[in-house]
Scaffold this active site. Structure first.
Site, PDB file in Angstrom:
ATOM      1  N   LYS A   1     -18.998 -17.676  -1.372  1.00 47.95           N
ATOM      2  CA  LYS A   1     -20.461 -17.636  -1.384  1.00 47.95           C
ATOM      3  C   LYS A   1     -21.071 -16.904  -2.566  1.00 47.95           C
ATOM      4  CE  LYS A   1     -21.163 -18.041   3.529  1.00 47.95           C
ATOM      5  NZ  LYS A   1     -21.577 -17.353   4.749  1.00 47.95           N
TER       6      LYS A   1
ATOM      7  N   ARG B   1       0.826  -1.216   0.000  1.00 46.01           N
ATOM      8  CA  ARG B   1       0.000   0.000   0.000  1.00 46.01           C
ATOM      9  C   ARG B   1       0.854   1.258   0.000  1.00 46.01           C
ATOM     10  NH1 ARG B   1      -4.893  -2.041   3.894  1.00 46.01           N
ATOM     11  NH2 ARG B   1      -6.141  -2.871   2.176  1.00 46.01           N
TER      12      ARG B   1
ATOM     13  N   GLY C   1     -12.770  -4.146  -0.692  1.00 43.89           N
ATOM     14  CA  GLY C   1     -14.193  -3.804  -0.615  1.00 43.89           C
ATOM     15  C   GLY C   1     -14.595  -2.746  -1.633  1.00 43.89           C
TER      16      GLY C   1
ATOM     17  N   GLY D   1     -10.075  -8.751  -2.609  1.00 40.44           N
ATOM     18  CA  GLY D   1      -9.782  -9.689  -1.528  1.00 40.44           C
ATOM     19  C   GLY D   1      -8.885 -10.856  -1.867  1.00 40.44           C
TER      20      GLY D   1
HETATM   21  P1  AMP Z   1     -14.541 -14.684  -0.912  1.00 40.95           P
HETATM   22  O1  AMP Z   1     -14.041 -13.855   0.228  1.00 40.95           O
HETATM   23  O2  AMP Z   1     -16.014 -14.815  -0.999  1.00 40.95           O
HETATM   24  O3  AMP Z   1     -13.890 -14.315  -2.238  1.00 40.95           O
HETATM   25  O4  AMP Z   1     -14.081 -16.176  -0.577  1.00 40.95           O
HETATM   26  C1  AMP Z   1     -12.739 -16.548  -0.484  1.00 40.95           C
HETATM   27  C2  AMP Z   1     -12.664 -17.839   0.272  1.00 40.95           C
HETATM   28  O5  AMP Z   1     -13.416 -18.824  -0.371  1.00 40.95           O
HETATM   29  C3  AMP Z   1     -11.256 -18.383   0.372  1.00 40.95           C
HETATM   30  O6  AMP Z   1     -10.804 -18.272   1.689  1.00 40.95           O
HETATM   31  C4  AMP Z   1     -11.402 -19.832  -0.075  1.00 40.95           C
HETATM   32  O7  AMP Z   1     -10.738 -20.736   0.790  1.00 40.95           O
HETATM   33  C5  AMP Z   1     -12.883 -20.060  -0.004  1.00 40.95           C
HETATM   34  N1  AMP Z   1     -13.312 -21.133  -0.909  1.00 40.95           N
HETATM   35  C6  AMP Z   1     -12.964 -21.300  -2.187  1.00 40.95           C
HETATM   36  N2  AMP Z   1     -13.494 -22.421  -2.686  1.00 40.95           N
HETATM   37  C7  AMP Z   1     -14.203 -22.986  -1.698  1.00 40.95           C
HETATM   38  C8  AMP Z   1     -14.978 -24.176  -1.599  1.00 40.95           C
HETATM   39  N3  AMP Z   1     -15.092 -25.005  -2.645  1.00 40.95           N
HETATM   40  N4  AMP Z   1     -15.566 -24.466  -0.426  1.00 40.95           N
HETATM   41  C9  AMP Z   1     -15.423 -23.620   0.625  1.00 40.95           C
HETATM   42  N5  AMP Z   1     -14.715 -22.481   0.602  1.00 40.95           N
HETATM   43  C10 AMP Z   1     -14.106 -22.167  -0.554  1.00 40.95           C
END
Ligand code: AMP
Length: 393
Positions: free
Chosen positions: A195, A32, A374, A351
């Site tokens: 998610k 940063r 974010g 992220g």
């Molecule tokens: P996000 O912050 O929504 O981009 O999610 C990132 C996180 O999703 C990471 O820490 C990954 O470990 C997790 N992730 C990726 N694939 C999977 C999966 N198949 N099942 C559970 N968590 C996951």
């Protein structure tokens, strides 16, 4: 910023030097700071008196020595190869006196803005006190552009004819705009992460601007279940099955090709030492959860990406933090790098995909890695960010 007259002027620059520290109290990642150096150097070279302001952590409106920016001032100085003065309060007499001492080309960092409750509250009086410190206002803090804080948004109105984006912020905005309005097609978005719920608005907003969407990560299993597949114990958001079906339908109507994984690397527990197997994505046995995309998916996604001219990558394709489930994210990341080397423009933002490109040493092989988690997500969702609006309006 380059068009503003700054010689001998007090230039107030909102930066985001909220850098992470390790247990020994040392800065563990300087990204940063490095991101904002071009802005500081440019202003210095044009004779500005550079006054930097930033937040660090969440001190909740009170001074907290654990979140002081004093060491950050030193780190900026080392990287600039210049002395960076530090003031123990960001407003008031002490700050004003220190600024009076500045010569053209000098740099000063004010103490953590969030030591005052007025910062996060977007308080008008606090913004006015900050504004008194400068003749020109530059916002170079993309990472906080989605916040309507005193120093990121409210302050801007005090500089109707002397405000601009900093160079880092400008390139963040230019690179998302380059993806969202690209005429270098096909444009391919890779959307992963845990998610669907946190990515649904992005998927909808991207639809009119992209030709293909590759879906991976935990969110893929909600789509697979929505299509009638068997996903065992994989992460599924039952409340989002209808929305997932809607997304698939809208994509078809808008001629956007959605690519779901073909196969899945499954585990009998969320653990590095779990028992694993590879199955078709829609035939995951009970007792197993999908934690990465399988080899057939990797090869299909790589094939799709080899035609890309513009790429947006947001979110990992599996649980890349654990070695047995990292291959999908790593291999797809390598394909993004390869396409970039073949002339595509690639933006990695939001992220965990940024963490992934760093982990797999791909940061230098993609066109742009966003510094704003974010803020980038909200921009991709199509929201107007207060920090951007305040400069433009
Ligand atoms: P996000 O912050 O929504 O981009 O999610 C990132 C996180 O999703 C990471 O820490 C990954 O470990 C997790 N992730 C990726 N694939 C999977 C999966 N198949 N099942 C559970 N968590 C996951």
């Amino acid at each position: 910023m380059k068009d503003l007259e700054v010689n001998n002027k007090r230039v107030l620059v909102r930066v985001d030097v909220n850098v992470p520290f390790n247990d020994q109290g040392e800065i563990s990642d300087h990204s940063r700071i490095d991101a904002t150096l071009p802005t500081i150097r440019d202003l210095q070279s044009r004779g500005a008196k550079v006054i930097l302001m930033s937040h660090r952590g969440r001190p909740k409106g009170k001074p907290n020595p654990d979140m002081s920016l004093a060491t950050v001032a030193k780190a900026i100085g080392e990287r600039l190869d210049a002395e960076v003065a530090f003031v123990v309060d960001c407003v008031g007499k002490e700050a004003q006196d220190a600024i009076t001492q500045l010569q053209p080309g000098n740099v000063l960092l004010l103490e953590n803005l969030r030591f005052h409750a007025g910062e996060e509250a977007g308080d008008e009086d606090f913004a006015a006190s900050l504004a008194e410190l400068g003749d020109v206002y530059i916002n170079d803090a993309f990472g906080t552009a989605h916040r309507a804080h005193a120093s990121t948004a409210v302050i801007a109105k005090h500089f109707p004819n002397a405000r601009a984006f900093g160079l880092c912020m400008q390139s963040e905005i230019d690179s998302v705009d380059q993806v969202l309005n690209s005429n270098k097609t096909p444009t391919i978005a890779i959307v992963g992460g845990a998610k669907v719920s946190s990515k649904i608005t992005i998927l909808k907003n991207l639809m009119p601007n992209v030709d293909h969407i590759i879906i991976g990560g935990g969110m893929a299993y909600t789509f697979v279940k929505a299509k009638g597949g068997k996903v065992g114990n994989s992460l599924v958001e039952e409340d989002y099955l209808d929305l997932a079906r809607d997304i698939l339908k809208t994509a078809e109507e808008q001629n956007v090709k959605i690519h779901l994984p073909i196969d899945s690397v499954n585990a009998d527990a969320f653990s590095e030492t779990a028992k694993t197997n590879v199955t078709a994505i829609d035939e995951i046995p009970d007792g197993f959860m999908g934690l990465d995309i399988g080899p057939k998916s990797i090869s299909h996604f790589n094939n799709v990406l080899s035609f890309a001219k513009t790429i947006l990558w947001n979110g990992p394709l599996g649980v890349f933090e654990m070695a047995p489930f990292a291959a999908g994210t790593q291999k797809v990341g390598e394909s993004v790098a390869q396409s970039t080397e073949n002339g595509a423009f690639s933006l990695v933002g939001g992220g965990d995909s940024v963490a992934a490109v760093k982990q797999f040493n791909l940061a230098d092989r993609v066109s742009y890695v966003s510094t704003g988690g974010g803020a980038m997500l909200e921009y991709l969702e199509g929201k107007e960010l207060p920090g951007i609006a305040a400069i433009r309006n």
